[in-house]
Motif scaffolding. Structure first.
Motif, PDB file in Angstrom:
ATOM      1  N   GLU A   9      21.181  24.626  43.634  1.00 20.17           N
ATOM      2  CA  GLU A   9      22.394  24.158  42.990  1.00 20.17           C
ATOM      3  C   GLU A   9      22.731  25.032  41.781  1.00 20.17           C
ATOM      4  OE1 GLU A   9      19.901  22.363  43.846  1.00 20.17           O
ATOM      5  OE2 GLU A   9      20.639  20.941  45.366  1.00 20.17           O
ATOM      6  N   THR A  10      21.682  25.398  41.022  1.00 22.91           N
ATOM      7  CA  THR A  10      21.916  26.244  39.853  1.00 22.91           C
ATOM      8  C   THR A  10      22.440  27.618  40.265  1.00 22.91           C
ATOM      9  OG1 THR A  10      20.141  25.105  38.680  1.00 22.91           O
ATOM     10  CG2 THR A  10      20.857  27.231  37.807  1.00 22.91           C
ATOM     11  N   LYS A  11      21.849  28.161  41.283  1.00 25.55           N
ATOM     12  CA  LYS A  11      22.305  29.463  41.762  1.00 25.55           C
ATOM     13  C   LYS A  11      23.762  29.396  42.227  1.00 25.55           C
ATOM     14  CE  LYS A  11      17.694  31.042  43.241  1.00 25.55           C
ATOM     15  NZ  LYS A  11      16.847  31.451  44.386  1.00 25.55           N
ATOM     16  N   VAL A  12      24.098  28.338  42.911  1.00 27.77           N
ATOM     17  CA  VAL A  12      25.480  28.196  43.389  1.00 27.77           C
ATOM     18  C   VAL A  12      26.432  28.066  42.218  1.00 27.77           C
ATOM     19  CG1 VAL A  12      27.054  26.683  44.653  1.00 27.77           C
ATOM     20  CG2 VAL A  12      24.815  27.232  45.602  1.00 27.77           C
ATOM     21  N   GLY A  13      26.033  27.335  41.177  1.00 27.80           N
ATOM     22  CA  GLY A  13      26.884  27.167  40.002  1.00 27.80           C
ATOM     23  C   GLY A  13      27.102  28.481  39.276  1.00 27.80           C
ATOM     24  N   ILE A  14      25.993  29.250  39.132  1.00 27.07           N
ATOM     25  CA  ILE A  14      26.116  30.543  38.451  1.00 27.07           C
ATOM     26  C   ILE A  14      27.043  31.476  39.239  1.00 27.07           C
ATOM     27  CG2 ILE A  14      24.848  32.596  37.752  1.00 27.07           C
ATOM     28  CD1 ILE A  14      22.444  30.736  37.127  1.00 27.07           C
ATOM     29  N   LEU A  15      26.860  31.510  40.532  1.00 21.03           N
ATOM     30  CA  LEU A  15      27.711  32.386  41.360  1.00 21.03           C
ATOM     31  C   LEU A  15      29.169  31.946  41.307  1.00 21.03           C
ATOM     32  CD1 LEU A  15      25.412  32.873  44.497  1.00 21.03           C
ATOM     33  CD2 LEU A  15      25.941  34.540  42.695  1.00 21.03           C
ATOM     34  N   THR A  16      29.382  30.607  41.222  1.00 19.81           N
ATOM     35  CA  THR A  16      30.762  30.104  41.155  1.00 19.81           C
ATOM     36  C   THR A  16      31.416  30.543  39.850  1.00 19.81           C
ATOM     37  OG1 THR A  16      30.164  28.206  42.534  1.00 19.81           O
ATOM     38  CG2 THR A  16      32.193  28.051  41.224  1.00 19.81           C
ATOM     39  N   VAL A  17      30.689  30.425  38.748  1.00 19.81           N
ATOM     40  CA  VAL A  17      31.229  30.844  37.449  1.00 19.81           C
ATOM     41  C   VAL A  17      31.527  32.337  37.443  1.00 19.81           C
ATOM     42  CG1 VAL A  17      30.702  31.070  35.000  1.00 19.81           C
ATOM     43  CG2 VAL A  17      30.152  28.959  36.213  1.00 19.81           C
TER      44      VAL A  17
ATOM     45  N   GLY B 266      32.170  34.212  40.004  1.00 20.58           N
ATOM     46  CA  GLY B 266      33.329  34.467  40.880  1.00 20.58           C
ATOM     47  C   GLY B 266      34.645  34.134  40.210  1.00 20.58           C
ATOM     48  N   ILE B 267      34.666  32.944  39.519  1.00 20.66           N
ATOM     49  CA  ILE B 267      35.907  32.564  38.823  1.00 20.66           C
ATOM     50  C   ILE B 267      36.232  33.571  37.725  1.00 20.66           C
ATOM     51  CG2 ILE B 267      36.951  30.813  37.347  1.00 20.66           C
ATOM     52  CD1 ILE B 267      35.389  28.727  38.968  1.00 20.66           C
ATOM     53  N   THR B 268      35.192  34.015  36.994  1.00 20.66           N
ATOM     54  CA  THR B 268      35.409  34.998  35.925  1.00 20.66           C
ATOM     55  C   THR B 268      35.956  36.299  36.486  1.00 20.66           C
ATOM     56  OG1 THR B 268      33.607  33.999  34.660  1.00 20.66           O
ATOM     57  CG2 THR B 268      34.303  36.229  34.047  1.00 20.66           C
ATOM     58  N   LEU B 269      35.356  36.764  37.561  1.00 18.81           N
ATOM     59  CA  LEU B 269      35.840  38.010  38.178  1.00 18.81           C
ATOM     60  C   LEU B 269      37.256  37.852  38.709  1.00 18.81           C
ATOM     61  CD1 LEU B 269      32.610  39.177  40.089  1.00 18.81           C
ATOM     62  CD2 LEU B 269      33.594  40.138  37.979  1.00 18.81           C
ATOM     63  N   LEU B 270      37.557  36.660  39.235  1.00 19.41           N
ATOM     64  CA  LEU B 270      38.908  36.419  39.749  1.00 19.41           C
ATOM     65  C   LEU B 270      39.936  36.473  38.626  1.00 19.41           C
ATOM     66  CD1 LEU B 270      40.734  35.667  42.135  1.00 19.41           C
ATOM     67  CD2 LEU B 270      40.239  33.255  41.646  1.00 19.41           C
ATOM     68  N   VAL B 271      39.620  35.857  37.509  1.00 24.65           N
ATOM     69  CA  VAL B 271      40.555  35.873  36.360  1.00 24.65           C
ATOM     70  C   VAL B 271      40.713  37.281  35.829  1.00 24.65           C
ATOM     71  CG1 VAL B 271      40.901  35.075  34.005  1.00 24.65           C
ATOM     72  CG2 VAL B 271      40.116  33.482  35.762  1.00 24.65           C
ATOM     73  N   LEU B 272      39.607  37.994  35.710  1.00 29.71           N
ATOM     74  CA  LEU B 272      39.684  39.369  35.213  1.00 29.71           C
ATOM     75  C   LEU B 272      40.504  40.246  36.154  1.00 29.71           C
ATOM     76  CD1 LEU B 272      35.999  39.908  33.959  1.00 29.71           C
ATOM     77  CD2 LEU B 272      38.064  39.541  32.578  1.00 29.71           C
ATOM     78  N   GLY B 273      40.254  40.109  37.436  1.00 21.75           N
ATOM     79  CA  GLY B 273      41.013  40.917  38.395  1.00 21.75           C
ATOM     80  C   GLY B 273      42.495  40.584  38.393  1.00 21.75           C
ATOM     81  N   PHE B 274      42.804  39.272  38.306  1.00 19.63           N
ATOM     82  CA  PHE B 274      44.201  38.868  38.266  1.00 19.63           C
ATOM     83  C   PHE B 274      44.900  39.454  37.039  1.00 19.63           C
ATOM     84  CE2 PHE B 274      47.502  35.781  37.075  1.00 19.63           C
ATOM     85  CZ  PHE B 274      48.303  35.844  38.212  1.00 19.63           C
ATOM     86  N   ASN B 275      44.217  39.403  35.899  1.00 21.69           N
ATOM     87  CA  ASN B 275      44.812  39.961  34.673  1.00 21.69           C
ATOM     88  C   ASN B 275      44.956  41.475  34.760  1.00 21.69           C
ATOM     89  OD1 ASN B 275      45.134  37.499  33.326  1.00 21.69           O
ATOM     90  ND2 ASN B 275      43.001  37.519  32.606  1.00 21.69           N
ATOM     91  N   LEU B 276      43.967  42.107  35.397  1.00 22.03           N
ATOM     92  CA  LEU B 276      44.078  43.556  35.559  1.00 22.03           C
ATOM     93  C   LEU B 276      45.249  43.919  36.465  1.00 22.03           C
ATOM     94  CD1 LEU B 276      40.313  44.601  35.884  1.00 22.03           C
ATOM     95  CD2 LEU B 276      41.869  45.082  33.969  1.00 22.03           C
ATOM     96  N   LEU B 277      45.436  43.127  37.516  1.00 23.52           N
ATOM     97  CA  LEU B 277      46.564  43.392  38.412  1.00 23.52           C
ATOM     98  C   LEU B 277      47.904  43.176  37.699  1.00 23.52           C
ATOM     99  CD1 LEU B 277      45.285  41.806  41.763  1.00 23.52           C
ATOM    100  CD2 LEU B 277      45.500  44.230  41.198  1.00 23.52           C
ATOM    101  N   LYS B 278      47.952  42.285  36.757  1.00 22.89           N
ATOM    102  CA  LYS B 278      49.174  42.034  36.001  1.00 22.89           C
ATOM    103  C   LYS B 278      49.369  43.048  34.889  1.00 22.89           C
ATOM    104  CE  LYS B 278      50.347  37.876  34.961  1.00 22.89           C
ATOM    105  NZ  LYS B 278      50.310  36.506  34.425  1.00 22.89           N
ATOM    106  N   GLY B 279      48.423  43.951  34.719  1.00 21.75           N
ATOM    107  CA  GLY B 279      48.557  44.991  33.713  1.00 21.75           C
ATOM    108  C   GLY B 279      48.017  44.617  32.364  1.00 21.75           C
ATOM    109  N   LYS B 280      47.267  43.537  32.280  1.00 20.98           N
ATOM    110  CA  LYS B 280      46.724  43.130  31.000  1.00 20.98           C
ATOM    111  C   LYS B 280      45.377  43.796  30.774  1.00 20.98           C
ATOM    112  CE  LYS B 280      48.910  38.555  30.913  1.00 20.98           C
ATOM    113  NZ  LYS B 280      48.665  37.089  30.825  1.00 20.98           N
TER     114      LYS B 280
END
Length: 332
Positions: free
Chosen positions: A7-15, A17-31
């Protein structure tokens, strides 16, 4: 070693993934996530299809992008556009953020920098403006043309109606007659063209014969060039002889002779001289005539009675003289 539960491993991977998703989305928007950006707001009445991530340019250089668009009123009469400036530039307060588009329809926000001494800070609002679209520009250019075209069509319609009213039955008949005459004229023109072509024929044409005759004449002139030159030389020699002769002296002498003749005639017409009296005085003429008559009588008497004037006799016999001629004897 610390063991992690699944469960801990899944939680860490989820966090992660969400962090990478936000970073990638912001990078795609030019931020940029690791730099301090400047946020500027602009309020528009219309955005002409502006979308987030559209570029913000200064003099053609991309200095940021459009972050988001928000509706300020329920009727969408005002739209708040958030602009993120990523380049380290200073924007004067009297600058204008103008929405424009290229030929492909891509929207951009052009920063027209002003000349104010104060500069916009993060969170300030910039003046907004919207360029007309290419369609609007075409409409603006085509509207006067369309108005002129409408006026022209109205005029054409009026002309056609006038022509239709003029072309009654008689006019149509006259027009048909004119067309027939035009066909006849074209036929005559075709015959004339054929005649002209015959005249221009290089072998049998009259014009070619004329040119041949002209060539023959010019050839004769060329062949007789020496004779013509001799004739011209003779004419020049004669004219030089006349020019070099004593024509002036001869004309002067002739003028003097005419003057003397005029003087002589004037003296003859004058009654002061003898010749003038003989020609002009009737008394002198009569006296001369009378003297000539007397002389004639004397000569006649001398012929008839020579012994009256010459006395010669050997025996002293007196000769009987004949009477004198009559006084009425006239000169023969």
């Amino acid at each position: 070693m610390l063991k992690l539960s699944n469960e801990t491993k899944v939680g860490i991977l989820t966090v992660l993934g969400i962090t990478l998703l936000v970073l990638g989305f912001n990078l795609l928007k030019g931020k940029s996530l690791f730099s301090h950006n400047k946020t500027i707001y602009a309020v528009y009445k219309q955005v002409n299809g502006l979308q987030p991530s559209n570029a913000v340019q200064v003099n053609g250089l991309i200095v940021g992008n459009v972050s988001k668009l928000d509706v300020m009123d329920k009727d969408a009469s005002r739209i708040l556009v958030t602009l993120t400036i990523t380049k380290k530039i200073e924007i004067p307060r009297n600058s204008v953020a103008r929405i424009s588009s290229d030929l492909l329809g891509t929207k951009t926000v052009q920063m027209d920098l002003g000349n104010a001494g104060e500069y916009l800070q993060s969170g300030d609002t910039i003046y907004a403006a919207v360029d007309g679209s290419i369609t609007d520009a075409l409409k603006e250019q085509l509207n006067p043309f369309m108005k002129k075209l409408e006026g022209t069509l109205v005029n054409i319609d009026s002309v056609l109606m006038a022509v239709s009213s003029i072309l009654d039955t008689t006019a149509k008949d006259n027009l048909q007659e004119t067309m027939r005459n035009l066909n006849t004229t074209m036929l005559n023109f075709r015959h004339s063209s054929a005649s002209l072509s015959g005249m221009l024929d290089p072998d049998k044409g009259n014009i070619q014969a004329t040119f041949n005759n002209l060539a023959a004449v010019t050839g004769n002139l060329k062949d007789n060039n020496a004779k013509i030159s001799g004739i011209l030389d003779n004419a020049k020699t004669a004219s030089d002889a006349l020019a070099n002769g004593n024509i002036d002296k001869t004309l002067h002498q002739l003028q003097e002779t005419a003057t003397n003749l005029n003087a002589t005639i004037a003296k003859l017409n004058n009654t002061d001289g003898t010749a003038g009296l003989l020609l002009n005085d009737k008394k002198v003429y009569n006296n001369l005539q009378y003297s000539l008559n007397n002389l004639n009588k004397l000569l006649e008497d001398l012929r008839i009675n020579p012994k009256r004037y010459v006395h010669f006799s050997l025996f002293g016999k007196k000769d009987k003289s004949k009477p004198l001629p009559s006084d009425t004897a006239t000169a023969q």
